[in-house]
Design a protein around this motif. Structure first.
Motif, PDB file in Angstrom:
ATOM      1  N   VAL A  33     -37.657  20.654  17.251  1.00 34.40           N
ATOM      2  CA  VAL A  33     -37.104  19.360  16.861  1.00 34.40           C
ATOM      3  C   VAL A  33     -37.156  19.193  15.354  1.00 34.40           C
ATOM      4  CG1 VAL A  33     -37.408  16.870  17.048  1.00 34.40           C
ATOM      5  CG2 VAL A  33     -37.677  18.298  19.058  1.00 34.40           C
ATOM      6  N   THR A  34     -38.326  19.456  14.760  1.00 30.20           N
ATOM      7  CA  THR A  34     -38.447  19.363  13.311  1.00 30.20           C
ATOM      8  C   THR A  34     -37.520  20.362  12.637  1.00 30.20           C
ATOM      9  OG1 THR A  34     -40.744  18.672  13.539  1.00 30.20           O
ATOM     10  CG2 THR A  34     -40.060  19.457  11.386  1.00 30.20           C
ATOM     11  N   PHE A  35     -37.485  21.570  13.148  1.00 28.21           N
ATOM     12  CA  PHE A  35     -36.686  22.634  12.544  1.00 28.21           C
ATOM     13  C   PHE A  35     -35.208  22.268  12.482  1.00 28.21           C
ATOM     14  CE2 PHE A  35     -34.814  26.877  12.186  1.00 28.21           C
ATOM     15  CZ  PHE A  35     -35.676  27.476  11.285  1.00 28.21           C
ATOM     16  N   VAL A  36     -34.703  21.578  13.500  1.00 35.54           N
ATOM     17  CA  VAL A  36     -33.278  21.260  13.570  1.00 35.54           C
ATOM     18  C   VAL A  36     -32.987  19.817  13.155  1.00 35.54           C
ATOM     19  CG1 VAL A  36     -31.331  20.985  15.141  1.00 35.54           C
ATOM     20  CG2 VAL A  36     -32.769  23.003  15.303  1.00 35.54           C
ATOM     21  N   SER A  37     -33.764  18.868  13.691  1.00 32.79           N
ATOM     22  CA  SER A  37     -33.423  17.460  13.507  1.00 32.79           C
ATOM     23  C   SER A  37     -33.820  16.887  12.155  1.00 32.79           C
ATOM     24  CB  SER A  37     -34.074  16.616  14.614  1.00 32.79           C
ATOM     25  OG  SER A  37     -33.453  16.827  15.845  1.00 32.79           O
ATOM     26  N   VAL A  38     -35.003  17.253  11.639  1.00 34.96           N
ATOM     27  CA  VAL A  38     -35.481  16.627  10.409  1.00 34.96           C
ATOM     28  C   VAL A  38     -34.560  16.893   9.215  1.00 34.96           C
ATOM     29  CG1 VAL A  38     -37.370  16.541   8.733  1.00 34.96           C
ATOM     30  CG2 VAL A  38     -37.864  16.436  11.175  1.00 34.96           C
ATOM     31  N   PRO A  39     -34.074  18.133   8.975  1.00 36.44           N
ATOM     32  CA  PRO A  39     -33.133  18.305   7.863  1.00 36.44           C
ATOM     33  C   PRO A  39     -31.892  17.423   7.989  1.00 36.44           C
ATOM     34  CG  PRO A  39     -33.942  20.437   8.579  1.00 36.44           C
ATOM     35  CD  PRO A  39     -34.419  19.437   9.591  1.00 36.44           C
ATOM     36  N   GLY A  40     -31.412  17.210   9.217  1.00 33.79           N
ATOM     37  CA  GLY A  40     -30.227  16.392   9.416  1.00 33.79           C
ATOM     38  C   GLY A  40     -30.474  14.900   9.300  1.00 33.79           C
ATOM     39  N   MET A  41     -31.746  14.475   9.351  1.00 38.79           N
ATOM     40  CA  MET A  41     -32.066  13.052   9.264  1.00 38.79           C
ATOM     41  C   MET A  41     -31.700  12.454   7.918  1.00 38.79           C
ATOM     42  SD  MET A  41     -35.759  12.935  11.197  1.00 38.79           S
ATOM     43  CE  MET A  41     -35.977  11.168  11.006  1.00 38.79           C
ATOM     44  N   VAL A  42     -31.648  13.285   6.873  1.00 41.59           N
ATOM     45  CA  VAL A  42     -31.385  12.753   5.525  1.00 41.59           C
ATOM     46  C   VAL A  42     -30.003  12.114   5.433  1.00 41.59           C
ATOM     47  CG1 VAL A  42     -32.938  14.406   4.420  1.00 41.59           C
ATOM     48  CG2 VAL A  42     -30.509  14.978   4.673  1.00 41.59           C
ATOM     49  N   MET A  43     -29.068  12.513   6.304  1.00 42.34           N
ATOM     50  CA  MET A  43     -27.714  11.959   6.227  1.00 42.34           C
ATOM     51  C   MET A  43     -27.686  10.473   6.559  1.00 42.34           C
ATOM     52  SD  MET A  43     -25.187  14.931   7.681  1.00 42.34           S
ATOM     53  CE  MET A  43     -25.837  14.922   9.349  1.00 42.34           C
ATOM     54  N   ASN A  44     -28.544  10.046   7.470  1.00 44.98           N
ATOM     55  CA  ASN A  44     -28.526   8.654   7.918  1.00 44.98           C
ATOM     56  C   ASN A  44     -29.699   7.825   7.424  1.00 44.98           C
ATOM     57  OD1 ASN A  44     -26.170   9.042   9.550  1.00 44.98           O
ATOM     58  ND2 ASN A  44     -27.458  10.034  11.093  1.00 44.98           N
ATOM     59  N   SER A  45     -30.825   8.481   7.116  1.00 42.37           N
ATOM     60  CA  SER A  45     -32.005   7.695   6.738  1.00 42.37           C
ATOM     61  C   SER A  45     -32.763   8.270   5.551  1.00 42.37           C
ATOM     62  CB  SER A  45     -32.957   7.583   7.936  1.00 42.37           C
ATOM     63  OG  SER A  45     -33.323   8.862   8.416  1.00 42.37           O
ATOM     64  N   GLY A  46     -32.142   9.171   4.791  1.00 43.23           N
ATOM     65  CA  GLY A  46     -32.788   9.702   3.606  1.00 43.23           C
ATOM     66  C   GLY A  46     -34.159  10.294   3.906  1.00 43.23           C
ATOM     67  N   PHE A  47     -35.118   9.949   3.045  1.00 41.63           N
ATOM     68  CA  PHE A  47     -36.496  10.411   3.222  1.00 41.63           C
ATOM     69  C   PHE A  47     -37.353   9.340   3.900  1.00 41.63           C
ATOM     70  CE2 PHE A  47     -37.405  14.251   0.375  1.00 41.63           C
ATOM     71  CZ  PHE A  47     -36.092  14.688   0.428  1.00 41.63           C
ATOM     72  N   ALA A  48     -36.725   8.359   4.559  1.00 45.74           N
ATOM     73  CA  ALA A  48     -37.476   7.265   5.178  1.00 45.74           C
ATOM     74  C   ALA A  48     -38.451   7.767   6.240  1.00 45.74           C
ATOM     75  CB  ALA A  48     -36.515   6.249   5.794  1.00 45.74           C
ATOM     76  N   TYR A  49     -38.189   8.923   6.788  1.00 47.39           N
ATOM     77  CA  TYR A  49     -39.108   9.508   7.777  1.00 47.39           C
ATOM     78  C   TYR A  49     -40.500   9.718   7.185  1.00 47.39           C
ATOM     79  CZ  TYR A  49     -40.875  12.872  11.253  1.00 47.39           C
ATOM     80  OH  TYR A  49     -41.622  13.527  12.200  1.00 47.39           O
ATOM     81  N   MET A  50     -40.580   9.890   5.843  1.00 46.08           N
ATOM     82  CA  MET A  50     -41.874  10.095   5.205  1.00 46.08           C
ATOM     83  C   MET A  50     -42.770   8.868   5.347  1.00 46.08           C
ATOM     84  SD  MET A  50     -42.049  13.182   4.244  1.00 46.08           S
ATOM     85  CE  MET A  50     -43.644  13.003   3.448  1.00 46.08           C
ATOM     86  N   GLN A  51     -42.196   7.689   5.526  1.00 44.71           N
ATOM     87  CA  GLN A  51     -43.005   6.498   5.770  1.00 44.71           C
ATOM     88  C   GLN A  51     -43.857   6.700   7.022  1.00 44.71           C
ATOM     89  OE1 GLN A  51     -40.213   2.817   4.342  1.00 44.71           O
ATOM     90  NE2 GLN A  51     -39.483   3.953   6.102  1.00 44.71           N
ATOM     91  N   MET A  52     -43.261   7.296   8.029  1.00 45.02           N
ATOM     92  CA  MET A  52     -43.977   7.578   9.271  1.00 45.02           C
ATOM     93  C   MET A  52     -44.983   8.711   9.069  1.00 45.02           C
ATOM     94  SD  MET A  52     -42.150   7.939  12.983  1.00 45.02           S
ATOM     95  CE  MET A  52     -43.070   7.673  14.501  1.00 45.02           C
ATOM     96  N   VAL A  53     -44.604   9.712   8.273  1.00 42.95           N
ATOM     97  CA  VAL A  53     -45.499  10.848   8.013  1.00 42.95           C
ATOM     98  C   VAL A  53     -46.762  10.388   7.296  1.00 42.95           C
ATOM     99  CG1 VAL A  53     -45.728  13.044   6.773  1.00 42.95           C
ATOM    100  CG2 VAL A  53     -43.609  12.517   7.996  1.00 42.95           C
ATOM    101  N   PHE A  54     -46.629   9.449   6.346  1.00 39.25           N
ATOM    102  CA  PHE A  54     -47.819   8.919   5.665  1.00 39.25           C
ATOM    103  C   PHE A  54     -48.739   8.217   6.662  1.00 39.25           C
ATOM    104  CE2 PHE A  54     -44.875   8.536   1.789  1.00 39.25           C
ATOM    105  CZ  PHE A  54     -45.202   9.821   1.365  1.00 39.25           C
ATOM    106  N   GLY A  55     -48.137   7.545   7.646  1.00 40.49           N
ATOM    107  CA  GLY A  55     -48.939   6.947   8.710  1.00 40.49           C
ATOM    108  C   GLY A  55     -49.638   7.996   9.555  1.00 40.49           C
ATOM    109  N   PHE A  56     -48.971   9.146   9.737  1.00 40.53           N
ATOM    110  CA  PHE A  56     -49.574  10.238  10.501  1.00 40.53           C
ATOM    111  C   PHE A  56     -50.953  10.603   9.938  1.00 40.53           C
ATOM    112  CE2 PHE A  56     -45.249  12.321  11.817  1.00 40.53           C
ATOM    113  CZ  PHE A  56     -45.055  11.293  12.723  1.00 40.53           C
ATOM    114  N   VAL A  57     -51.050  10.670   8.595  1.00 38.41           N
ATOM    115  CA  VAL A  57     -52.295  11.113   7.963  1.00 38.41           C
ATOM    116  C   VAL A  57     -53.452  10.204   8.362  1.00 38.41           C
ATOM    117  CG1 VAL A  57     -53.463  11.509   5.765  1.00 38.41           C
ATOM    118  CG2 VAL A  57     -51.059  12.156   6.027  1.00 38.41           C
ATOM    119  N   LEU A  58     -53.254   8.888   8.302  1.00 35.09           N
ATOM    120  CA  LEU A  58     -54.313   7.964   8.718  1.00 35.09           C
ATOM    121  C   LEU A  58     -54.617   8.115  10.202  1.00 35.09           C
ATOM    122  CD1 LEU A  58     -53.543   4.657   6.778  1.00 35.09           C
ATOM    123  CD2 LEU A  58     -55.166   6.461   6.225  1.00 35.09           C
ATOM    124  N   GLY A  59     -53.594   8.392  10.983  1.00 34.86           N
ATOM    125  CA  GLY A  59     -53.807   8.601  12.410  1.00 34.86           C
ATOM    126  C   GLY A  59     -54.706   9.796  12.680  1.00 34.86           C
TER     127      GLY A  59
END
Length: 480
Positions: free
Chosen positions: A57-83
């Motif tokens: 999923v990461t290998f295929v979907s994450v590169p394509g996410m930038v078209m619709n949501s830029g790097f906004a996924y990193m907001q969730m990744v920063f939350g991952f660290v605290l988790g």
């Protein structure tokens, strides 16, 4: 790309995996399957867990996410660290103190049998759906790249995919999976780095040029401040924290690896290392996505006409109608096939092992001293494999969304009751009327769906709402 060449690559790849499986199963017992006899090095487990989490999923979907949501996924990744910090400091000490084989045994000792069975059942549902979605990625790519040319039906492609996983995991279990996942992680991270270099070369960029290109791109934004947007910062950040707590800390798949460490201290070192690695790895995939969009535009392809999941596969495996050659050349096509297979299988093999463990121990109640344990476990392994085939084919028929969005949406509804159960057990001292637990666990995701559909779009943070509703329900059936 030549289907015969792809099959040859896959054959060599699986020869390597079966070789590893042979070496790790020469001296195995039941505990080897469940926890690797708790002798695995923590740094190996950290890399194996990273490999499992990345998946196809990461290998295929994450590169394509930038078209619709830029790097906004990193907001969730920063939350991952605290988790991950929360899992290491709150949950792991409990699991090691109780010397658990499956983590849902905690619910049995805290509340009772109904809670235990309910928690295990929701894990089985959640992980089955999540693993099926992840495997769908590799199956659909192999279908288009190889099997369509030979008119082989999709269900046959899926069956072959699951059969190969079954064969190299059915004996050694987690002892084998830890090492195969580590090798697969090296392969797919190496593949994405080499693909990045190839695209940089095609765009005539050095490292400073790469940095400027990504930063100057309209797709490089991270923060989303619109509260009504499903990518709003606090929705994403909080969802990231709780997603890790449930999809790692309350998930038998990931915790089964963690419980294979030699000690609690090693398990915590593994968790901290694994958690912090998520930030640079996801930045790498998103930066690669920006380069792919720019390359596609220069190659005469409008990337925004594609789904996010189609961007990387299209550029890696399809022919450019203008030049008559592969968009990124044969080398990238080979890397892509290797990368997506290793990423998908590193997630799926551990999931199959964890599902088998949980169903055998938690649902069937098979004990280690059962003389028919190996036979029963093997049949469960077969049954879980067949269920995965069915779910993947079903998803192929109905999917119309990005796979990564589907995974987090499903997780929000299916892991919510687990979040509520464990939170109530850890942060209150109340006993509950155990027989009512299944009703609460079913009602909380239903009410969450109603609220999300008709009241407010919670985005991925629907997981928190779901867990809170389950917690409230448990409060209402508490004993004085």
């Amino acid at each position: 790309m030549n289907p015969t060449l792809i099959l040859s690559i896959i054959a060599v790849y699986f020869a390597l995996l079966f070789g590893v499986a042979y070496l790790t199963t020469r001296k195995v017992d039941n505990q080897s399957f469940y926890n690797g006899n708790r002798r695995s090095p923590w740094y190996i487990i950290a890399f194996a867990m990273l490999s499992t989490s990345i998946s196809g999923v990461t290998f295929v979907s994450v590169p394509g996410m930038v078209m619709n949501s830029g790097f906004a996924y990193m907001q969730m990744v920063f939350g991952f660290v605290l988790g991950y910090i929360a899992v290491a400091t709150i949950l792991l000490p409990i699991y090691y103190k109780m010397n658990l084989t499956t983590i849902y045994t905690y619910l049995k000792s805290r509340f009772g049998m109904s809670s235990y069975k309910t928690g295990a059942s929701f894990f089985l549902l959640s992980r089955t759906l999540g693993s099926a979605f992840r495997l769908y990625i590799v199956a659909i790519v192999l279908q288009k790249a190889v099997f369509d040319a030979w008119n082989i039906p999709f269900i046959v492609t899926v069956s072959i995919t699951i059969l190969l996983i079954f064969l190299y995991t059915q004996k050694g279990g987690i002892k084998t999976v830890i090492w195969t996942d580590t090798i697969q992680g090296v392969i797919f991270l190496g593949a994405i780095v080499l693909c990045l270099f190839q695209v940089m070369n095609a765009l005539d960029l050095d490292f400073s040029g790469l940095f400027r290109t990504v930063v100057d791109s309209d797709m490089s934004y991270v923060y989303v401040g619109d509260v009504s947007h499903n990518r709003f910062f606090w929705k994403q950040f909080l969802a990231g924290i709780f997603t890790v707590i449930v999809m790692t800390g309350l998930d038998q798949d990931q915790m089964q690896k963690n419980l294979a460490c030699k000690s609690l201290k090693d398990a915590q070192k593994n968790m901290f290392t694994y958690g912090f690695l998520f930030v640079p790895v996801n930045l790498l995939f998103l930066s690669f996505g920006v380069l792919l969009v720019i390359f596609a535009q220069q190659a005469g392809l409008n990337p925004f006409e594609l789904k996010g999941d189609e961007l990387f596969p299209t550029l890696a495996t399809q022919i450019n109608p203008i030049s008559g050659e592969l968009y990124l050349g044969s080398f990238v096509a080979i890397l892509f096939i290797l990368g997506i297979i290793s990423a998908a299988y590193s997630s799926a093999d551990s999931a199959l092992t964890a599902l088998t463990t949980s169903f055998t121990v938690d649902i069937l109640g098979v004990k280690n001293d059962d003389p028919k344990l190996i036979k029963k476990r093997t049949w469960v392994h077969v049954g879980v494999s067949l269920v995965l085939i069915f779910v993947i084919v079903l998803f192929h028929l109905i999917n119309n969304d990005s796979v990564i969005n589907s995974i987090y949406t499903i997780a929000g509804y299916t892991y919510g009751p687990l979040l509520g159960l464990f939170a109530f057990g850890l942060f209150t001292k109340y006993a509950i009327k155990d027989r009512f637990i299944p009703i609460i666990a079913i009602l909380s995701p239903i009410l969450s769906y109603v609220l999300n559909t008709y009241v407010f779009d919670f985005g991925f943070s629907i997981l928190i709402v779901n867990g809170a509703l389950c917690f409230l329900g448990l409060w209402l059936i508490r004993k004085s």
